[in-house]
Enzyme design. Structure first.
Site, short mmCIF file in Angstrom:
data_model
loop_
_atom_site.label_atom_id
_atom_site.label_comp_id
_atom_site.label_asym_id
_atom_site.label_seq_id
_atom_site.Cartn_x
_atom_site.Cartn_y
_atom_site.Cartn_z
CG HIS A 179 -2.99 -0.52 -6.76
ND1 HIS A 179 -3.42 0.23 -5.48
CD2 HIS A 179 -3.06 -1.88 -6.21
CE1 HIS A 179 -3.74 -0.60 -4.57
NE2 HIS A 179 -3.61 -1.98 -5.25
NE ARG A 234 -4.14 -1.31 0.02
CZ ARG A 234 -4.50 -2.33 -0.64
NH1 ARG A 234 -3.43 -2.81 -1.50
NH2 ARG A 234 -5.51 -3.14 -0.71
N1 LIG Z 1 -0.55 -3.97 -5.04
C1 LIG Z 1 -1.63 -5.07 -5.25
O1 LIG Z 1 -2.19 -5.02 -6.38
C2 LIG Z 1 -1.89 -5.90 -3.87
C3 LIG Z 1 -2.90 -6.85 -4.20
C4 LIG Z 1 -3.30 -7.80 -3.17
C5 LIG Z 1 -2.84 -7.38 -1.90
N2 LIG Z 1 -1.92 -6.06 -1.72
C6 LIG Z 1 -1.54 -5.93 -0.37
O2 LIG Z 1 -0.80 -7.01 0.06
C7 LIG Z 1 -1.22 -7.17 1.49
C8 LIG Z 1 -0.71 -8.53 2.24
O3 LIG Z 1 -1.69 -9.47 1.53
P1 LIG Z 1 -1.79 -10.83 2.37
O4 LIG Z 1 -2.83 -11.48 1.71
O5 LIG Z 1 -0.41 -11.50 2.24
O6 LIG Z 1 -2.06 -10.63 3.86
P2 LIG Z 1 -1.85 -11.56 4.94
O7 LIG Z 1 -2.13 -12.99 4.52
O8 LIG Z 1 -2.64 -11.07 5.74
O9 LIG Z 1 -0.39 -11.52 5.53
C9 LIG Z 1 -0.09 -10.21 6.09
C10 LIG Z 1 1.45 -10.67 6.77
O10 LIG Z 1 2.07 -9.33 7.18
C11 LIG Z 1 2.47 -9.42 8.71
N3 LIG Z 1 2.22 -8.39 9.57
C12 LIG Z 1 1.13 -7.78 9.65
N4 LIG Z 1 1.29 -6.78 10.55
C13 LIG Z 1 2.68 -6.73 11.24
C14 LIG Z 1 3.39 -5.94 11.68
N5 LIG Z 1 2.92 -4.81 12.44
N6 LIG Z 1 4.79 -6.17 11.83
C15 LIG Z 1 5.36 -7.44 10.93
N7 LIG Z 1 4.58 -8.00 10.22
C16 LIG Z 1 3.22 -7.69 10.23
C17 LIG Z 1 1.59 -10.64 9.38
O11 LIG Z 1 2.30 -11.13 10.22
P3 LIG Z 1 1.61 -12.55 10.98
O12 LIG Z 1 2.12 -13.64 10.08
O13 LIG Z 1 2.21 -12.57 12.20
O14 LIG Z 1 0.26 -12.39 11.03
C18 LIG Z 1 1.40 -11.75 7.89
O15 LIG Z 1 2.66 -12.44 7.67
C19 LIG Z 1 -2.34 -6.77 1.61
O16 LIG Z 1 -2.82 -6.38 2.78
C20 LIG Z 1 -2.68 -5.50 0.44
O17 LIG Z 1 -2.26 -4.40 1.28
C21 LIG Z 1 -1.68 -5.42 -2.88
#
Ligand SMILES: NC(=O)c1ccc[n+]([C@@H]2O[C@H](COP(=O)([O-])OP(=O)(O)OC[C@H]3O[C@@H](n4cnc5c(N)ncnc54)[C@H](OP(=O)(O)O)[C@@H]3O)[C@@H](O)[C@H]2O)c1
Length: 306
Positions: free
Chosen positions: A269, A221
């Site tokens: 994006h 983001r």
């Molecule tokens: N650019 C694009 O087109 C696009 C598309 C899709 C998604 N995204 C972005 O990608 C993000 C990640 O997606 P995802 O599906 O992989 O999410 P997810 O499965 O919820 O994984 C989030 C990861 O971040 C870690 N995390 C959260 N807060 C943290 C903190 N304060 N300190 C350290 N680590 C932290 C979590 O730790 P834990 O393992 O300990 O819970 C987990 O490993 C989304 O939230 C979105 O913003 C972007």
């Protein structure tokens, strides 16, 4: 069962058509003010009015992985907020990150520039072991990216909130290990959710702890990056470049310096797009599981912020 569909910036008709095929017993319609009470909602950036008018929702299904925009709204108290997990996005993210990484590592921009001048010159090969890739966020997307990067035999570091051992990945967790993680990484990939804890996490203090000549890939983001800090570090030569898919303001304004910066690659994006067929299948599967009273994956913990 009634499902209301409220997709701002997306045409709802094809979604409704596919959802009706996947859930033939449900009454599925586009949301409009005053719409009848529904059991579930399929949403993308819905207005507050929609949520206020639907207090009986049991499930709110976001058609993306990031829920930062939704969590700014007041949600019906009993509703589960559910994000898409993977749904065809993880492989897209893996190819996008590997492309940016390899383009940087193999200095493909230098070759493109030489080719424009008709020059046949070689760059000296670089050591893969010197390009450890640090992935911030080892969730659904981060783990898939780690697997893809490992295929090219780069060392991989992973940072998450809680300890999350992944085969072949050097794991770090929590704020206490952030410095160690950054110091061990030369290419930084941000795949964190945007939460109060992670907003602005890519800033002059953290980025300066990366190995010298570091490269940033932000595909999470725009709110994660302090944009002026990145420009200062690039201009000072502390970072060597960045690929950015997300921005504080989107679309990126025409006058924004990122467009013209020689060491920044901008994409709109689109590193991982929501795929309709996969997403509809996943939502239908989860709704059926909820009806049977079974647990489902991807339920957002509002207190945690993701
Ligand atoms: N650019 C694009 O087109 C696009 C598309 C899709 C998604 N995204 C972005 O990608 C993000 C990640 O997606 P995802 O599906 O992989 O999410 P997810 O499965 O919820 O994984 C989030 C990861 O971040 C870690 N995390 C959260 N807060 C943290 C903190 N304060 N300190 C350290 N680590 C932290 C979590 O730790 P834990 O393992 O300990 O819970 C987990 O490993 C989304 O939230 C979105 O913003 C972007």
């Amino acid at each position: 069962m009634r499902i209301t569909v409220c997709l701002i910036d997306n045409r709802p008709e094809p979604w409704i058509r596919e959802l009706r095929k996947a859930l033939p017993d449900a009454q599925i319609d586009a949301w409009a003010p005053g719409a009848p009470q529904a059991d579930h909602a399929v949403v993308w950036t819905p207005p507050q009015q929609m949520l206020d008018e639907q207090p009986r929702l049991q499930g709110i299904f976001n058609i993306g992985a990031g829920v930062d925009a939704l969590l700014k709204l007041r949600l019906p108290r009993e509703a589960k907020l559910v994000r898409i997990d993977d749904g065809g996005m993880a492989v897209q993210m893996a190819e996008f990150v590997c492309h940016a990484l390899i383009r940087h590592f193999r200095e493909l921009d230098c070759y493109a520039e030489a080719a424009r001048e008709g020059e046949w010159t070689y760059r000296r090969p670089r050591e893969r072991a010197d390009f450890a890739v640090g992935i911030m966020g080892m969730g659904v997307l981060g783990q898939r990216v780690a697997k893809a990067v490992q295929q090219f035999e780069f060392p991989v570091n992973g940072w998450s909130r809680t300890s999350r051992p992944v085969a072949g990945v050097r794991g770090f967790s929590g704020n206490e290990q952030l410095g160690e993680f950054l110091a061990a990484s030369r290419v930084l990939v941000c795949l964190l959710p945007l939460t109060p804890d992670t907003r602005g996490i890519l800033n002059k203090n953290t980025l300066a702890q990366l190995q010298s000549g570091a490269y940033l890939i932000n595909v999470a983001r725009g709110g994660h990056l302090v944009e002026e800090d990145l420009i200062a570090l690039l201009d000072a030569g502390q970072l060597s470049g960045a690929t950015l898919d997300v921005f504080q303001t989107e679309p990126l304004p025409p006058e924004h310096p990122f467009w013209r910066h020689p060491r920044i690659t901008v994409t709109p994006h689109g590193s991982a797009r929501t795929l309709r067929d996969e997403t509809v299948a996943q939502i239908a599967h989860k709704i059926r599981a909820m009806q049977r009273g079974e647990p489902i994956a991807g339920v957002v913990d509002a207190a945690r912020g993701y």
